[in-house]
Design a protein around this motif. Sequence first.
Motif, PDB file in Angstrom:
ATOM      1  N   GLN A  40      70.557 -28.746 -27.640  1.00 20.26           N
ATOM      2  CA  GLN A  40      71.592 -28.599 -28.665  1.00 20.26           C
ATOM      3  C   GLN A  40      71.512 -27.211 -29.298  1.00 20.26           C
ATOM      4  OE1 GLN A  40      70.543 -31.940 -31.158  1.00 20.26           O
ATOM      5  NE2 GLN A  40      72.219 -33.182 -30.344  1.00 20.26           N
ATOM      6  N   LEU A  41      70.304 -26.764 -29.589  1.00 19.60           N
ATOM      7  CA  LEU A  41      70.121 -25.450 -30.207  1.00 19.60           C
ATOM      8  C   LEU A  41      70.658 -24.343 -29.311  1.00 19.60           C
ATOM      9  CD1 LEU A  41      69.032 -23.796 -32.552  1.00 19.60           C
ATOM     10  CD2 LEU A  41      66.791 -23.816 -31.434  1.00 19.60           C
ATOM     11  N   ALA A  42      70.444 -24.468 -28.017  1.00 23.37           N
ATOM     12  CA  ALA A  42      70.956 -23.461 -27.083  1.00 23.37           C
ATOM     13  C   ALA A  42      72.481 -23.385 -27.155  1.00 23.37           C
ATOM     14  CB  ALA A  42      70.505 -23.777 -25.660  1.00 23.37           C
ATOM     15  N   CYS A  43      73.144 -24.523 -27.193  1.00 22.30           N
ATOM     16  CA  CYS A  43      74.613 -24.542 -27.278  1.00 22.30           C
ATOM     17  C   CYS A  43      75.099 -23.963 -28.599  1.00 22.30           C
ATOM     18  CB  CYS A  43      75.140 -25.962 -27.096  1.00 22.30           C
ATOM     19  SG  CYS A  43      74.983 -26.568 -25.403  1.00 22.30           S
ATOM     20  N   VAL A  44      74.478 -24.362 -29.697  1.00 16.47           N
ATOM     21  CA  VAL A  44      74.871 -23.845 -31.015  1.00 16.47           C
ATOM     22  C   VAL A  44      74.670 -22.330 -31.072  1.00 16.47           C
ATOM     23  CG1 VAL A  44      74.241 -23.826 -33.465  1.00 16.47           C
ATOM     24  CG2 VAL A  44      74.499 -25.997 -32.267  1.00 16.47           C
ATOM     25  N   THR A  45      73.554 -21.871 -30.543  1.00 19.04           N
ATOM     26  CA  THR A  45      73.265 -20.436 -30.567  1.00 19.04           C
ATOM     27  C   THR A  45      74.306 -19.650 -29.781  1.00 19.04           C
ATOM     28  OG1 THR A  45      70.898 -20.858 -30.797  1.00 19.04           O
ATOM     29  CG2 THR A  45      71.543 -18.670 -30.022  1.00 19.04           C
ATOM     30  N   LEU A  46      74.613 -20.112 -28.580  1.00 21.88           N
ATOM     31  CA  LEU A  46      75.571 -19.384 -27.757  1.00 21.88           C
ATOM     32  C   LEU A  46      76.985 -19.417 -28.317  1.00 21.88           C
ATOM     33  CD1 LEU A  46      74.367 -20.338 -24.163  1.00 21.88           C
ATOM     34  CD2 LEU A  46      73.966 -18.206 -25.408  1.00 21.88           C
ATOM     35  N   VAL A  49      76.705 -18.774 -32.830  1.00 24.45           N
ATOM     36  CA  VAL A  49      76.055 -17.544 -33.274  1.00 24.45           C
ATOM     37  C   VAL A  49      76.501 -16.357 -32.428  1.00 24.45           C
ATOM     38  CG1 VAL A  49      73.837 -16.377 -33.646  1.00 24.45           C
ATOM     39  CG2 VAL A  49      74.057 -18.828 -34.157  1.00 24.45           C
ATOM     40  N   GLU A  50      76.448 -16.524 -31.108  1.00 24.19           N
ATOM     41  CA  GLU A  50      76.813 -15.436 -30.200  1.00 24.19           C
ATOM     42  C   GLU A  50      78.315 -15.366 -29.920  1.00 24.19           C
ATOM     43  OE1 GLU A  50      74.654 -13.137 -29.158  1.00 24.19           O
ATOM     44  OE2 GLU A  50      73.028 -14.144 -30.226  1.00 24.19           O
ATOM     45  N   SER A  51      79.069 -16.334 -30.419  1.00 23.77           N
ATOM     46  CA  SER A  51      80.539 -16.381 -30.291  1.00 23.77           C
ATOM     47  C   SER A  51      81.037 -16.465 -28.847  1.00 23.77           C
ATOM     48  CB  SER A  51      81.185 -15.191 -31.000  1.00 23.77           C
ATOM     49  OG  SER A  51      80.846 -15.190 -32.360  1.00 23.77           O
ATOM     50  N   MET A  52      80.252 -17.122 -27.999  1.00 28.57           N
ATOM     51  CA  MET A  52      80.739 -17.360 -26.638  1.00 28.57           C
ATOM     52  C   MET A  52      81.751 -18.494 -26.669  1.00 28.57           C
ATOM     53  SD  MET A  52      77.474 -17.324 -24.094  1.00 28.57           S
ATOM     54  CE  MET A  52      76.471 -15.882 -23.861  1.00 28.57           C
ATOM     55  N   ASP A  53      82.698 -18.465 -25.740  1.00 29.95           N
ATOM     56  CA  ASP A  53      83.575 -19.623 -25.621  1.00 29.95           C
ATOM     57  C   ASP A  53      82.827 -20.698 -24.829  1.00 29.95           C
ATOM     58  OD1 ASP A  53      83.917 -19.100 -22.834  1.00 29.95           O
ATOM     59  OD2 ASP A  53      85.667 -17.867 -23.234  1.00 29.95           O
ATOM     60  N   TYR A  54      83.390 -21.896 -24.814  1.00 26.62           N
ATOM     61  CA  TYR A  54      82.707 -23.021 -24.176  1.00 26.62           C
ATOM     62  C   TYR A  54      82.429 -22.767 -22.698  1.00 26.62           C
ATOM     63  CZ  TYR A  54      83.897 -25.806 -28.343  1.00 26.62           C
ATOM     64  OH  TYR A  54      84.004 -26.287 -29.609  1.00 26.62           O
ATOM     65  N   ALA A  55      83.394 -22.190 -22.008  1.00 30.17           N
ATOM     66  CA  ALA A  55      83.227 -21.948 -20.575  1.00 30.17           C
ATOM     67  C   ALA A  55      82.108 -20.950 -20.306  1.00 30.17           C
ATOM     68  CB  ALA A  55      84.547 -21.447 -19.975  1.00 30.17           C
ATOM     69  N   GLU A  56      82.043 -19.911 -21.116  1.00 23.89           N
ATOM     70  CA  GLU A  56      80.994 -18.906 -20.950  1.00 23.89           C
ATOM     71  C   GLU A  56      79.612 -19.501 -21.238  1.00 23.89           C
ATOM     72  OE1 GLU A  56      80.175 -14.281 -22.312  1.00 23.89           O
ATOM     73  OE2 GLU A  56      81.584 -15.499 -23.456  1.00 23.89           O
ATOM     74  N   ALA A  57      79.524 -20.315 -22.276  1.00 27.55           N
ATOM     75  CA  ALA A  57      78.260 -20.980 -22.593  1.00 27.55           C
ATOM     76  C   ALA A  57      77.859 -21.926 -21.458  1.00 27.55           C
ATOM     77  CB  ALA A  57      78.377 -21.738 -23.907  1.00 27.55           C
ATOM     78  N   ALA A  58      78.828 -22.634 -20.910  1.00 26.56           N
ATOM     79  CA  ALA A  58      78.549 -23.551 -19.794  1.00 26.56           C
ATOM     80  C   ALA A  58      78.009 -22.791 -18.588  1.00 26.56           C
ATOM     81  CB  ALA A  58      79.812 -24.325 -19.425  1.00 26.56           C
TER      82      ALA A  58
END
Length: 93
Positions: A40-46, A49-58
């Motif tokens: 969960q922390l990895a998703c929240v951070t990306l 915090v890092e302002s990635m969109d969902y696809a980029e985080a995925a």
Amino acid sequence: VTSLVESRQNPKEAQPEDLLLDGLFSEEVELALSTLAPEQLACVTLVDVESMDYAEAARTLDIPIGTVRSRLARARLKLANEILRHRQGAVDL
């Protein structure tokens, strides 16, 4: 009194009470973040915090976009509950 938003935009104008409140809020967020599962922390951070969109985080995490969305939803709910619990505990003192 300068609002927190204004003090962040103009740090030279920040009042001591604004800085104190901002520090307390940061402490609440850090404590709440420490309760999240690593996934969960990895998703929240990306995303948050890092302002990635969902696809980029995925792509970064090598997981389906739906998994990013569900982890974020659960993480945000947990963060909100932890901050609320912390604030209620502070009021009870």
